[in-house]
Design a protein around this motif. Structure first.
Motif, PDB file in Angstrom:
ATOM      1  N   LEU A 317       0.807  -1.218   0.000  1.00 60.14           N
ATOM      2  CA  LEU A 317       0.000   0.000   0.000  1.00 60.14           C
ATOM      3  C   LEU A 317       0.841   1.270   0.000  1.00 60.14           C
ATOM      4  CD1 LEU A 317      -2.728   1.383   0.100  1.00 60.14           C
ATOM      5  CD2 LEU A 317      -2.685   1.150   2.608  1.00 60.14           C
ATOM      6  N   VAL A 318       1.887   1.323   0.824  1.00 59.80           N
ATOM      7  CA  VAL A 318       2.682   2.548   0.907  1.00 59.80           C
ATOM      8  C   VAL A 318       3.301   2.879  -0.451  1.00 59.80           C
ATOM      9  CG1 VAL A 318       4.676   3.650   1.978  1.00 59.80           C
ATOM     10  CG2 VAL A 318       3.131   2.255   3.366  1.00 59.80           C
ATOM     11  N   GLN A 319       3.949   1.909  -1.052  1.00 59.37           N
ATOM     12  CA  GLN A 319       4.588   2.158  -2.346  1.00 59.37           C
ATOM     13  C   GLN A 319       3.555   2.485  -3.411  1.00 59.37           C
ATOM     14  OE1 GLN A 319       7.665  -0.550  -3.399  1.00 59.37           O
ATOM     15  NE2 GLN A 319       7.652  -0.001  -5.574  1.00 59.37           N
ATOM     16  N   ASP A 320       2.436   1.775  -3.430  1.00 63.03           N
ATOM     17  CA  ASP A 320       1.406   2.025  -4.442  1.00 63.03           C
ATOM     18  C   ASP A 320       0.800   3.415  -4.290  1.00 63.03           C
ATOM     19  OD1 ASP A 320       1.818  -0.477  -5.492  1.00 63.03           O
ATOM     20  OD2 ASP A 320       0.045  -1.386  -4.560  1.00 63.03           O
ATOM     21  N   ALA A 321       0.567   3.829  -3.037  1.00 60.87           N
ATOM     22  CA  ALA A 321       0.000   5.157  -2.804  1.00 60.87           C
ATOM     23  C   ALA A 321       0.990   6.250  -3.178  1.00 60.87           C
ATOM     24  CB  ALA A 321      -0.436   5.292  -1.345  1.00 60.87           C
ATOM     25  N   HIS A 322       2.245   6.084  -2.790  1.00 58.08           N
ATOM     26  CA  HIS A 322       3.255   7.083  -3.115  1.00 58.08           C
ATOM     27  C   HIS A 322       3.454   7.196  -4.627  1.00 58.08           C
ATOM     28  CE1 HIS A 322       5.375   7.167   1.082  1.00 58.08           C
ATOM     29  NE2 HIS A 322       4.243   7.848   1.051  1.00 58.08           N
ATOM     30  N   THR A 323       3.370   6.088  -5.322  1.00 55.24           N
ATOM     31  CA  THR A 323       3.504   6.119  -6.775  1.00 55.24           C
ATOM     32  C   THR A 323       2.445   7.011  -7.401  1.00 55.24           C
ATOM     33  OG1 THR A 323       4.494   3.914  -6.838  1.00 55.24           O
ATOM     34  CG2 THR A 323       3.454   4.689  -8.864  1.00 55.24           C
ATOM     35  N   ARG A 324       1.296   7.103  -6.756  1.00 53.70           N
ATOM     36  CA  ARG A 324       0.199   7.929  -7.273  1.00 53.70           C
ATOM     37  C   ARG A 324       0.124   9.287  -6.588  1.00 53.70           C
ATOM     38  NH1 ARG A 324       0.248   3.050  -7.864  1.00 53.70           N
ATOM     39  NH2 ARG A 324      -0.501   2.110  -9.812  1.00 53.70           N
ATOM     40  N   GLY A 325       1.211   9.657  -5.900  1.00 56.19           N
ATOM     41  CA  GLY A 325       1.292  10.987  -5.325  1.00 56.19           C
ATOM     42  C   GLY A 325       0.471  11.198  -4.084  1.00 56.19           C
ATOM     43  N   LEU A 326       0.107  10.132  -3.400  1.00 56.30           N
ATOM     44  CA  LEU A 326      -0.741  10.233  -2.220  1.00 56.30           C
ATOM     45  C   LEU A 326       0.069  10.122  -0.928  1.00 56.30           C
ATOM     46  CD1 LEU A 326      -3.655   7.903  -3.382  1.00 56.30           C
ATOM     47  CD2 LEU A 326      -3.801  10.386  -3.070  1.00 56.30           C
ATOM     48  N   LEU A 327      -0.255  10.960   0.034  1.00 60.49           N
ATOM     49  CA  LEU A 327       0.268  10.833   1.392  1.00 60.49           C
ATOM     50  C   LEU A 327      -0.415   9.683   2.114  1.00 60.49           C
ATOM     51  CD1 LEU A 327       0.083  14.571   2.494  1.00 60.49           C
ATOM     52  CD2 LEU A 327       2.185  13.300   2.062  1.00 60.49           C
ATOM     53  N   LEU A 328       0.257   9.136   3.134  1.00 64.56           N
ATOM     54  CA  LEU A 328      -0.352   8.126   3.993  1.00 64.56           C
ATOM     55  C   LEU A 328      -0.205   8.539   5.449  1.00 64.56           C
ATOM     56  CD1 LEU A 328       1.166   6.329   1.519  1.00 64.56           C
ATOM     57  CD2 LEU A 328      -0.047   4.517   2.728  1.00 64.56           C
ATOM     58  N   HIS A 329      -1.341   8.706   6.121  1.00 61.83           N
ATOM     59  CA  HIS A 329      -1.378   9.007   7.557  1.00 61.83           C
ATOM     60  C   HIS A 329      -2.238   7.944   8.244  1.00 61.83           C
ATOM     61  CE1 HIS A 329      -0.629  13.568   6.641  1.00 61.83           C
ATOM     62  NE2 HIS A 329       0.486  12.880   6.688  1.00 61.83           N
ATOM     63  N   PRO A 330      -1.670   6.789   8.574  1.00 58.03           N
ATOM     64  CA  PRO A 330      -2.469   5.713   9.172  1.00 58.03           C
ATOM     65  C   PRO A 330      -2.888   6.016  10.617  1.00 58.03           C
ATOM     66  CG  PRO A 330      -0.422   4.882   8.220  1.00 58.03           C
ATOM     67  CD  PRO A 330      -0.308   6.366   8.294  1.00 58.03           C
TER      68      PRO A 330
END
Length: 389
Positions: A317-330
């Motif tokens: 998930l982290v890599q996939d989200a970052h690839t699409r320019g998305l931040l992750l704040h779990p």
């Protein structure tokens, strides 16, 4: 700099891509009122570029709810004083349309409403997002009536020390929080970041108490409606974030629960997708078309073994989200054993503190951009440990 999973873009590059993609999508503001408000300079909300946030970002979950009753000015103030980079609010409406800060509209466990005989007749059973609850609900009270109540600790069995503060604070309105944040920002000479969730937006819209429009009006009034505003908007219902994207330019986050769950607006509209569909590359691309990030459960980042409760292998998930320019704040890191993965619990007391530093290190190692924590001081120490590696 913070470590990254191999192949994951650096956070500065990620944020730059997010800003560029947002501009390309044309989210430049749609209401003339926004332009007029910008021309007046707002009320001191200040600028808060996403690029300025530390990594990992520590978000005070409902304030410093590990130490004070949640969603009180006391909890928010302590989170800020402890050093939280952002302080979270959850919003629900009153009967007369004011937005107040409660995690749920059911205030049975978080106020002394049951001790008020004048409100005994307001007790009701309601179905909210498909689940029945019996108690007292904010939408059945005017703001003046809610202000006669006092906040209490939600989970006194886990946090008996917090009951010391029962009755000390009232339920804050979101406008009171905005004023508090502006005051603290002037005192500290830097903007105070807020993280604001719309709770049960489809349910409240069905009652004629839609959250997004009054929220947008307040954001415009206090100068927090812009792309560089020091505030995140968040919701478990993607349609609420899409609606907010049409009203303000404030950064937006889609919250994600368990993989088999469906956002309630999807249930109501007949959309068959689950959270598992939303965390696929295609689902994340769709989210990136109207939001700047996601707020997944920690289990979506590193699942726990169903039998042992121990952490397993991180997902993509982290890599996939970052690839699409998305931040992750779990969400959510807590100190107590009962809330930690089994491999980080210490002793047999479920309410004693476990090895939260070890758990935090495991989550930070995945490359997440930040974390919600009930104990922001602990999370900050864990983030500092990680940054020194």
């Amino acid at each position: 700099m913070t470590e990254r999973v191999s192949g994951t873009p650096g956070r500065r590059a990620l944020l730059g891509a997010a800003v560029l993609s947002t501009a390309a999508l044309g989210f430049a503001g749609t209401a003339q009122a926004q332009a007029a408000e910008r021309g007046r300079g707002g009320h001191g909300g200040g600028h808060g570029s996403l690029r300025d946030l530390p990594v990992p970002t520590v978000i005070g979950h409902r304030g410093a709810s590990g130490y004070r009753p949640e969603h009180t000015l006391g909890s928010y103030q302590l989170a800020l004083d402890l050093g939280a980079h952002i302080v979270e609010q959850d919003l629900v409406p009153t009967k007369d349309g004011h937005l107040v800060c409660r995690h749920e509209n059911d205030i049975t466990a978080t106020t002394d409403v049951a001790d008020h005989p004048e409100f005994a007749g307001r007790k009701a059973t309601k179905k909210i997002d498909g689940v029945s609850y019996t108690g007292w609900f904010t939408e059945d009270f005017t703001l003046a009536e809610l202000k006669t109540l006092r906040a209490t600790e939600r989970i006194p069995g886990n946090r008996p020390d917090n009951t010391l503060y029962d009755g000390r604070w009232t339920i804050p309105t979101f406008e009171e929080v905005l004023r508090w944040a502006d005051q603290e920002g002037r005192k500290r000479k830097k903007p105070v970041w807020l993280y604001v969730e719309t709770k049960h937006p489809t349910y409240f819209r069905s009652l004629g108490l839609g959250l997004e429009e009054p929220l947008a009006r307040l954001l415009r009034r206090y100068g927090r409606d812009r792309r560089n505003a020091p505030l995140f908007l968040q919701s478990f219902e993607p349609s609420s974030i899409q609606r907010l994207a049409r009203l303000v330019d404030t950064p937006r986050i889609v919250l994600l629960s368990g993989p088999t769950t469906r956002p309630w607006d999807f249930v109501e509209s007949g959309d068959p997708r689950t959270v598992a569909d939303l965390v696929t590359p295609a689902g994340l691309k769709w989210i990136a078309s109207y939001a700047q990030g996601i707020g997944p459960t920690l289990d979506l980042v590193i699942p726990k073994d169903a039998a042992t409760g121990r952490l397993t292998t991180p997902t993509a998930l982290v890599q996939d989200a970052h690839t699409r320019g998305l931040l992750l704040h779990p969400y959510t890191l807590r100190n107590e054993n009962s809330f930690l993965p089994a491999d980080f619990r210490r002793g047999t007391d479920p309410n004693a503190y476990g090895d939260v530093f070890g758990a935090a290190a495991a989550y930070f190692a995945t490359g997440i951009d930040g974390i919600f924590s009930d104990h922001p001081d602990t999370a900050l120490l864990a983030a500092a440990d990680f940054d020194r590696r």
